[in-house]
Design a protein around this motif. Sequence first.
Motif, PDB file in Angstrom:
ATOM      1  N   VAL A 171       0.834  -1.200   0.000  1.00 14.97           N
ATOM      2  CA  VAL A 171       0.000   0.000   0.000  1.00 14.97           C
ATOM      3  C   VAL A 171       0.871   1.253   0.000  1.00 14.97           C
ATOM      4  O   VAL A 171       0.601   2.219  -0.726  1.00 14.97           O
ATOM      5  CB  VAL A 171      -0.953  -0.001   1.212  1.00 14.97           C
ATOM      6  CG1 VAL A 171      -1.664   1.346   1.351  1.00 14.97           C
ATOM      7  CG2 VAL A 171      -1.969  -1.127   1.072  1.00 14.97           C
ATOM      8  N   TYR A 172       1.940   1.236   0.809  1.00 11.82           N
ATOM      9  CA  TYR A 172       2.832   2.394   0.898  1.00 11.82           C
ATOM     10  C   TYR A 172       3.437   2.736  -0.465  1.00 11.82           C
ATOM     11  O   TYR A 172       3.403   3.902  -0.897  1.00 11.82           O
ATOM     12  CB  TYR A 172       3.941   2.118   1.906  1.00 11.82           C
ATOM     13  CG  TYR A 172       5.045   3.155   1.894  1.00 11.82           C
ATOM     14  CD1 TYR A 172       4.900   4.365   2.561  1.00 11.82           C
ATOM     15  CD2 TYR A 172       6.222   2.925   1.176  1.00 11.82           C
ATOM     16  CE1 TYR A 172       5.908   5.322   2.533  1.00 11.82           C
ATOM     17  CE2 TYR A 172       7.228   3.882   1.147  1.00 11.82           C
ATOM     18  CZ  TYR A 172       7.067   5.075   1.825  1.00 11.82           C
ATOM     19  OH  TYR A 172       8.052   6.020   1.782  1.00 11.82           O
ATOM     20  N   PHE A 173       3.983   1.743  -1.139  1.00  7.31           N
ATOM     21  CA  PHE A 173       4.637   2.022  -2.422  1.00  7.31           C
ATOM     22  C   PHE A 173       3.621   2.400  -3.498  1.00  7.31           C
ATOM     23  O   PHE A 173       3.933   3.211  -4.382  1.00  7.31           O
ATOM     24  CB  PHE A 173       5.479   0.825  -2.865  1.00  7.31           C
ATOM     25  CG  PHE A 173       6.794   0.744  -2.156  1.00  7.31           C
ATOM     26  CD1 PHE A 173       7.799   1.656  -2.441  1.00  7.31           C
ATOM     27  CD2 PHE A 173       7.033  -0.217  -1.190  1.00  7.31           C
ATOM     28  CE1 PHE A 173       9.024   1.609  -1.790  1.00  7.31           C
ATOM     29  CE2 PHE A 173       8.246  -0.283  -0.534  1.00  7.31           C
ATOM     30  CZ  PHE A 173       9.252   0.635  -0.830  1.00  7.31           C
ATOM     31  N   ARG A 174       2.432   1.864  -3.406  1.00  4.59           N
ATOM     32  CA  ARG A 174       1.407   2.291  -4.365  1.00  4.59           C
ATOM     33  C   ARG A 174       1.037   3.758  -4.140  1.00  4.59           C
ATOM     34  O   ARG A 174       0.862   4.519  -5.089  1.00  4.59           O
ATOM     35  CB  ARG A 174       0.167   1.409  -4.245  1.00  4.59           C
ATOM     36  CG  ARG A 174      -0.834   1.681  -5.359  1.00  4.59           C
ATOM     37  CD  ARG A 174      -2.001   0.746  -5.348  1.00  4.59           C
ATOM     38  NE  ARG A 174      -2.963   1.129  -6.364  1.00  4.59           N
ATOM     39  CZ  ARG A 174      -4.187   0.625  -6.463  1.00  4.59           C
ATOM     40  NH1 ARG A 174      -4.586  -0.294  -5.598  1.00  4.59           N
ATOM     41  NH2 ARG A 174      -5.006   1.033  -7.402  1.00  4.59           N
ATOM     42  N   MET A 175       0.951   4.160  -2.852  1.00  7.73           N
ATOM     43  CA  MET A 175       0.655   5.562  -2.562  1.00  7.73           C
ATOM     44  C   MET A 175       1.773   6.465  -3.066  1.00  7.73           C
ATOM     45  O   MET A 175       1.519   7.557  -3.589  1.00  7.73           O
ATOM     46  CB  MET A 175       0.474   5.768  -1.053  1.00  7.73           C
ATOM     47  CG  MET A 175      -0.905   5.438  -0.513  1.00  7.73           C
ATOM     48  SD  MET A 175      -2.245   6.350  -1.329  1.00  7.73           S
ATOM     49  CE  MET A 175      -1.675   8.036  -1.201  1.00  7.73           C
ATOM     50  N   GLN A 176       3.022   6.034  -2.928  1.00  9.03           N
ATOM     51  CA  GLN A 176       4.130   6.847  -3.411  1.00  9.03           C
ATOM     52  C   GLN A 176       4.060   7.036  -4.918  1.00  9.03           C
ATOM     53  O   GLN A 176       4.362   8.124  -5.437  1.00  9.03           O
ATOM     54  CB  GLN A 176       5.472   6.210  -3.009  1.00  9.03           C
ATOM     55  CG  GLN A 176       5.728   6.164  -1.521  1.00  9.03           C
ATOM     56  CD  GLN A 176       5.568   7.523  -0.859  1.00  9.03           C
ATOM     57  OE1 GLN A 176       6.213   8.494  -1.238  1.00  9.03           O
ATOM     58  NE2 GLN A 176       4.705   7.597   0.137  1.00  9.03           N
ATOM     59  N   LEU A 177       3.651   6.013  -5.638  1.00  9.04           N
ATOM     60  CA  LEU A 177       3.486   6.133  -7.086  1.00  9.04           C
ATOM     61  C   LEU A 177       2.394   7.145  -7.430  1.00  9.04           C
ATOM     62  O   LEU A 177       2.545   7.945  -8.355  1.00  9.04           O
ATOM     63  CB  LEU A 177       3.155   4.765  -7.697  1.00  9.04           C
ATOM     64  CG  LEU A 177       4.292   3.745  -7.754  1.00  9.04           C
ATOM     65  CD1 LEU A 177       3.779   2.399  -8.236  1.00  9.04           C
ATOM     66  CD2 LEU A 177       5.406   4.239  -8.671  1.00  9.04           C
ATOM     67  N   ILE A 178       1.303   7.111  -6.674  1.00  8.95           N
ATOM     68  CA  ILE A 178       0.205   8.050  -6.912  1.00  8.95           C
ATOM     69  C   ILE A 178       0.652   9.485  -6.635  1.00  8.95           C
ATOM     70  O   ILE A 178       0.386  10.409  -7.410  1.00  8.95           O
ATOM     71  CB  ILE A 178      -1.012   7.669  -6.041  1.00  8.95           C
ATOM     72  CG1 ILE A 178      -1.610   6.348  -6.521  1.00  8.95           C
ATOM     73  CG2 ILE A 178      -2.065   8.778  -6.070  1.00  8.95           C
ATOM     74  CD1 ILE A 178      -2.685   5.792  -5.610  1.00  8.95           C
ATOM     75  N   ILE A 179       1.363   9.677  -5.513  1.00  7.41           N
ATOM     76  CA  ILE A 179       1.848  11.018  -5.157  1.00  7.41           C
ATOM     77  C   ILE A 179       2.795  11.539  -6.232  1.00  7.41           C
ATOM     78  O   ILE A 179       2.682  12.680  -6.693  1.00  7.41           O
ATOM     79  CB  ILE A 179       2.553  10.985  -3.783  1.00  7.41           C
ATOM     80  CG1 ILE A 179       1.544  10.637  -2.678  1.00  7.41           C
ATOM     81  CG2 ILE A 179       3.206  12.331  -3.487  1.00  7.41           C
ATOM     82  CD1 ILE A 179       2.195  10.261  -1.358  1.00  7.41           C
ATOM     83  N   ALA A 180       3.746  10.694  -6.643  1.00  9.91           N
ATOM     84  CA  ALA A 180       4.715  11.108  -7.660  1.00  9.91           C
ATOM     85  C   ALA A 180       4.011  11.476  -8.957  1.00  9.91           C
ATOM     86  O   ALA A 180       4.350  12.477  -9.610  1.00  9.91           O
ATOM     87  CB  ALA A 180       5.724   9.987  -7.896  1.00  9.91           C
ATOM     88  N   HIS A 181       3.019  10.699  -9.328  1.00 18.54           N
ATOM     89  CA  HIS A 181       2.280  10.961 -10.571  1.00 18.54           C
ATOM     90  C   HIS A 181       1.524  12.277 -10.484  1.00 18.54           C
ATOM     91  O   HIS A 181       1.563  13.094 -11.421  1.00 18.54           O
ATOM     92  CB  HIS A 181       1.311   9.823 -10.846  1.00 18.54           C
ATOM     93  CG  HIS A 181       0.398  10.070 -12.000  1.00 18.54           C
ATOM     94  ND1 HIS A 181       0.804   9.940 -13.313  1.00 18.54           N
ATOM     95  CD2 HIS A 181      -0.903  10.466 -12.045  1.00 18.54           C
ATOM     96  CE1 HIS A 181      -0.212  10.243 -14.113  1.00 18.54           C
ATOM     97  NE2 HIS A 181      -1.244  10.564 -13.366  1.00 18.54           N
TER      98      HIS A 181
END
Length: 263
Positions: free
Chosen positions: A38-48
């Motif tokens: 979940v953490y790494f998926r959120m980081q991808l969303i934030i970066a995008h």
Amino acid sequence: MVPLEPIILAPPEIDATTFVLGSLVTGALSFGVFRTVVYFRMQLIIAHMLALHVPKGGARVVDFSVGEGRNLYYYPKDTVQVVGVNPNPKVPMLEAQAAYAKVPIRILPDVSRLPANSMDAVVSVQGMEDMSDEQVETVLRDAVRVLKPGKKFIYIENVGAENPLVLAAQQSIEGLGKLFGKKYTVTRDLLSFILKTKGFEVIKYQVVLGFQDPHIVGIATKKQQTTTGAGIGKDTIPKKNKKEKVPQQTGLSDPQKIEFSGQ
């Protein structure tokens, strides 16, 4: 001939303590893997979201969720300045993060000293979970004030789940926070706060990770303004027509629930 008898293997004897400890360790490992995903998926969303919606070409940005500086790595590399808002900043850490990210940073306790209509974007990423409702309202008003007309408030924040079981788990987390004297709100309906804030004219949003860690992801665009004879930055007001009734102008279109690309 001696008849053969089936061999029945008895299950190994495990004492209750070992069983409980084993179950806890297995559960903790499973939860840890789940939270990592979940953490790494959120980081991808934030970066995008930051790469897509922070303007390129020398933007000045206010970040209400600067924290320890993790978001700095996701800004366009030609960002002129990030104003990190933090009333209790870890200045050496933020300056080091900014140096590694190659993004200039200015740290302020609030945005009261920033001029109106001066920023190209305002960002809040999981920065409101520790705020009261009154503080959230203040942040949204500040965002409208400092944004240039037509520029975006970019938000990625916790939101209450639609699924009752997930919502109950979120409410339990909030309850535990209160027991330890911590302000922690993960079920706030942020969209309703944005809708009540004067100055936004376009709102787009999406709810992500609904069954894992619900977040509302979106943008709110500041209302366009024009220069009039009465001064600079006045709202455009349509002239009344005596023959027809002019409806009350709110300057806000209905929020659009959409799917942001890349998520």
